[in-house]
Motif scaffolding. Structure first.
Motif, mmCIF file in Angstrom:
data_model
loop_
_atom_site.group_PDB
_atom_site.id
_atom_site.type_symbol
_atom_site.label_atom_id
_atom_site.label_comp_id
_atom_site.label_asym_id
_atom_site.label_seq_id
_atom_site.Cartn_x
_atom_site.Cartn_y
_atom_site.Cartn_z
ATOM 1 N N THR A 28 38.595 42.504 26.071
ATOM 2 C CA THR A 28 39.017 41.695 27.336
ATOM 3 C C THR A 28 40.258 40.832 27.741
ATOM 4 N N ILE A 29 40.428 40.131 26.917
ATOM 5 C CA ILE A 29 41.392 38.664 27.166
ATOM 6 C C ILE A 29 42.473 39.628 28.578
ATOM 7 N N ASN A 30 42.065 40.530 28.524
ATOM 8 C CA ASN A 30 43.276 40.545 29.539
ATOM 9 C C ASN A 30 42.735 40.751 31.461
ATOM 10 N N LEU A 31 40.933 40.343 30.672
ATOM 11 C CA LEU A 31 40.053 40.096 32.128
ATOM 12 C C LEU A 31 40.690 39.646 32.932
ATOM 13 N N LEU A 32 40.496 39.646 33.671
ATOM 14 C CA LEU A 32 41.265 39.048 35.440
ATOM 15 C C LEU A 32 39.678 38.451 36.144
ATOM 16 N N LYS A 33 39.328 39.653 36.181
ATOM 17 C CA LYS A 33 37.249 39.325 37.021
ATOM 18 C C LYS A 33 36.325 40.957 36.073
ATOM 19 N N GLY A 34 35.221 39.748 36.023
ATOM 20 C CA GLY A 34 33.701 40.707 35.423
ATOM 21 C C GLY A 34 33.403 40.579 35.860
ATOM 22 N N GLY A 35 32.814 41.823 36.305
ATOM 23 C CA GLY A 35 30.926 41.210 37.194
ATOM 24 C C GLY A 35 30.072 42.159 37.160
ATOM 25 N N TRP A 36 29.230 42.263 37.623
ATOM 26 C CA TRP A 36 27.783 42.817 37.909
ATOM 27 C C TRP A 36 26.871 43.733 39.154
ATOM 28 N N TYR A 37 26.856 44.669 39.755
ATOM 29 C CA TYR A 37 26.822 45.035 41.153
ATOM 30 C C TYR A 37 25.184 45.565 40.728
ATOM 31 N N ARG A 38 24.584 45.319 41.718
ATOM 32 C CA ARG A 38 22.927 46.734 41.801
ATOM 33 C C ARG A 38 22.884 47.116 42.613
ATOM 34 N N GLN A 39 21.778 48.873 42.743
ATOM 35 C CA GLN A 39 21.812 49.497 43.299
ATOM 36 C C GLN A 39 20.923 50.358 43.803
ATOM 37 N N ALA A 40 20.162 49.362 45.140
ATOM 38 C CA ALA A 40 18.494 49.807 44.574
ATOM 39 C C ALA A 40 17.961 51.375 46.034
ATOM 40 N N LYS A 75 33.686 40.627 21.139
ATOM 41 C CA LYS A 75 33.330 42.279 21.354
ATOM 42 C C LYS A 75 33.429 43.222 22.162
ATOM 43 N N ASN A 76 34.688 42.668 23.433
ATOM 44 C CA ASN A 76 35.675 42.994 24.704
ATOM 45 C C ASN A 76 34.197 43.334 25.311
ATOM 46 N N THR A 77 33.423 42.539 25.352
ATOM 47 C CA THR A 77 31.853 42.514 26.134
ATOM 48 C C THR A 77 32.016 41.530 27.815
ATOM 49 N N VAL A 78 30.875 42.020 27.971
ATOM 50 C CA VAL A 78 30.745 41.314 29.032
ATOM 51 C C VAL A 78 29.126 41.834 29.668
#
Length: 117
Positions: A28-40, A75-78
């Motif tokens: 994730t060193i080269n991660l430009l953008k990480g995000g969380w979305y949700r769907q109910a 840890k390559n984790t968001v």
């Protein structure tokens, strides 16, 4: 190509906390953008939070001051720390990521979060 695997979902009572993890199969060193979305159920997928490679964060109004997005490149984790959960936070939560070496956005398979009243 990269795989994103979410974990940490489950059942929690209103007012409780859950921490979601999104593990990437590549650094994730080269991660430009990480995000969380949700769907109910019966609703469109919506943005919850994003984090950029510079560490800037953005939140939906409905989760501000309750949720925190963060990343750990070692840890390559968001992560998504969710506090003061409400029944309306019940949804399938999806991880999303874009990397510097690819124009595509990648999605995880989703993890269910259920908040009981």
């Amino acid at each position: 190509q990269v795989q994103l695997v979410e974990s940490g979902g489950g059942l929690v009572q209103a007012g409780g906390s859950i921490k979601l993890s999104c593990a990437a199969s590549r650094s994730t060193i080269n991660l430009l953008k990480g995000g969380w979305y949700r769907q109910a159920p019966g609703k469109p997928r919506e943005l919850v939070a994003t984090i950029t490679n510079g560490g800037s964060t953005n939140y939906a109004d409905s989760v501000k001051d309750r949720f925190t997005i963060s990343r750990d490149n070692a840890k390559n984790t968001v992560y998504l720390q969710m506090n003061s959960l409400k029944p309306e936070d019940t949804a399938v939560y999806y991880c999303n990521a874009r990397f510097a070496w690819d124009v595509r956005y990648y999605w995880g398979q989703g993890t269910q979060v259920t908040v009981s009243s």
